[in-house]
Design a protein around this motif. Sequence first.
Motif, PDB file in Angstrom:
ATOM      1  N   GLU A   1       0.846  -1.181   0.000  1.00 53.88           N
ATOM      2  CA  GLU A   1       0.000   0.000   0.000  1.00 53.88           C
ATOM      3  C   GLU A   1       0.894   1.247   0.000  1.00 53.88           C
ATOM      4  O   GLU A   1       1.237   1.770   1.063  1.00 53.88           O
TER       5      GLU A   1
ATOM      6  N   VAL B   1      -8.754  -4.340  -0.611  1.00 52.93           N
ATOM      7  CA  VAL B   1      -8.804  -3.821   0.764  1.00 52.93           C
ATOM      8  C   VAL B   1      -7.834  -4.598   1.629  1.00 52.93           C
ATOM      9  O   VAL B   1      -7.730  -5.825   1.519  1.00 52.93           O
TER      10      VAL B   1
ATOM     11  N   THR C   1      -6.639  -5.022   5.790  1.00 50.78           N
ATOM     12  CA  THR C   1      -7.099  -4.776   7.157  1.00 50.78           C
ATOM     13  C   THR C   1      -5.909  -4.701   8.097  1.00 50.78           C
ATOM     14  O   THR C   1      -4.857  -5.283   7.844  1.00 50.78           O
TER      15      THR C   1
END
Length: 817
Positions: free
Chosen positions: A759, A787, A789
């Motif tokens: 990321e 996504v 987490t």
Amino acid sequence: MRSDDVITAAIAQFLPIDLESIDRFAKLRTRKDRKYILTADELETLLASLPSDTRVLEIDGRRWFRYESAYFDTAGLDSYRLAASRRPGRFKVRTRHYLDSGVEMAEVKTKSRRGQTIKRRTALSDTRPVAEQVRRFASEFAESAPYADSLEAVLTSRYRRCTLAFPGEGVRVTIDADYDCMDTSGETTGLVDRFIVETKTDGAASSVDRLLWKWGHRPERISKYATGLAAINVELPANRWNRVLKRHFGEARQRTPRVAAICALLMFMAALGGCGTATSASVSEGADGAEVTGDVMATVDPHLDDEDLITIRLDGTSTTATSDAVAVDGSTVFINDGGVYALTGSLDGGGIVVDVADSEDVTLVLEGVDVTNPEGSAIAVLNADEAVVVLADGSTNTLTDGVDYVFDAPDVDEPNATLFSDTNLTIGGEGVLEVDGNHNDAIASKDGLVIASGTISVAAVDDGIRGKDFVDITGGTVTVDAGGDGLKSDNDDDPERGHIAVSAGVLTIAAGDEGIQATTDIRVTGGEIDVRSTGDAVHADGEIRIDAGTLTVASGDDGIHADALVTINGGTITISESFEGIEAEVIEINDGMIDITSDDDGINVASADTVAVEPGPEPGALPADGRPARGQRGGPGGQEVVGEHYVYINGGTIVITITDNLAEQGDGIDANGHVEMTGGLVVVSGPTDTRNSALDYSGGTFTMTGGTFIGSNVDGRNAQATGVGSTQAAVVVSSGSIVPGGTVVHIESTAGEGLVTFEPANDYSMIVFSSPDLAQGETYAVELGGVVTGDSATRLFADSDYTSGEAVGTVIAALPS
């Protein structure tokens, strides 16, 4: 025979060469300069050892050319001060007058982000005042423009120059003789019977450099402007040039130095408590692994009886003591014999002076004292073998000095700190010490300084804690608020001194200049260190080695900077703010957790020597036609110099994030040389402008044989991946458009086995990834979005933390070719 006649005769042996011929083989628009200062005998020896094909520049039968330069600065000497503190945005403005031809040029020198000196030149007109032309020219460049309207001539220098050429190497060497300078008040200085020899190469050392190194000469830091001005005005900060000033400009120039050598570390005695303590010598491992023995030997007899303890009760002019070894004169207390002294009470308007025989030790046990001396040090150890300050358990002790000291004679300038020692000083115990330095430094020792324990808080208008020979922190809680350097060791006369070691304790520093500064080496083997500084947070003119501990820094300049070598073997390092994160000529990372946030380069290796980019006429000789055309200007800058500068990454975890605080951002790893990676993890959220990248080793190499590297940047003209010679495959992902920062990129095998989930913090259009899990020639799938987490200190996530995004294509792993 006069020395200049001897040198002229030695140069007569060389055949002549003209300027045009020099430019053909050694134009050196981009170059690396090394300067040496030699006596006439040393220069004569050098000239006699040069090869027979050496040539000397000759124009119209002349081999020596006369130069005169006028240097322009503001009334506050902003140009000088920027250079002295090595600040970004520094500049130099001067005129150069070729006296033998009458040609006069204006020049503006600035520093590039990569440390290059960029020189712009223009010819001066005869029709307008020189100062007016200089100001107008200076206003054209970002660094000098804010100061241009205030520029005035502040120093004029003259010298003679001879230029040697080495056709076989493409190298030039200039010899400057009879250097002298004068400021606007008429004060003068110069180099008597000294010659400045400067080698100009494309980066690699020349045969002349190697000869000089063989004979023990090393490159010197000398600036004809800054060194000359500092030699005349002793009040100016001049740490950068102190060694040259002391060695070559006479003994009149005495100040605190900063220059490089090798590290020796000191260990302190067992923690002091009460009146009975043990003794320990200081033996430690130097930067090269050799054992080094220090010279702190603090001794207190563990069998002292109460009757051996001398008590001093401070009470202004009514101070009392239990021994005739203590004398009181008004509010000043004199300790005249060695021993152990317990002090309590308050003293306002005077100080404590220790002056005992060279063979005697003195221990001061502070059991709750408050000393304020408006005219000098609160405690001054003027003479002793060793001095020890013990902070009694549960006690709070306060020392304060005044803004202006009163000395016995005009030529005296010491003591110069609130707590001052002319000999080795050791501070221990479990009490509290608060020191307020209103005149200069808070705590200073002219020899070594050891802090073993206690809660110590200092504030100073200049340096917070200074030990000339060494500073060794082995424990305690130390807080420093300094207008100058926070923690400092500045002996450059002995290569085994001028070093700092931190092995334990909690150290918090706020500094108006550099946080931790040593003229030789710094070693961290433990402890918790937190630094906020305007200059470099941690700076050594030699080497820095970090083996363990926690280091958290926020810097207005470099986070960690060594002129020679930075080695990181462990510990946790967080550089939350910096211009450049870690900088040195060589950086070696073997272990540890390193998190770097920088405006410019995250990791940068480059030379500490001057690298010059010189468009326009060659400044080392008379212009070929005698006079350039009016208004002649230099062309664009040259290429970066690639030298013997290396980044070695063998282990550890390195996370680099480049900010958008600069119009032109920096690189994640910038090697003006070479990178070798054999292990560890490197994660780079790189720049978003197209002039820089996650990796930059232009002209050098990036050899990857192990470990994992992943980096992002917006694709542009300088984007690079791992290089030729790597044995580990890599992939390059190009999105074709800019992807917003925070968008996850996921790379997996065609069988669905995840290799990396990243990321990036910044926008990107290019990802470089190399891992031992990549197989040459294999195809891998790329996903964007999705996504993740949880939190990740590295911005990398496990497959279990990732929900798939959009498949955008495939890449093939390959070895660079």
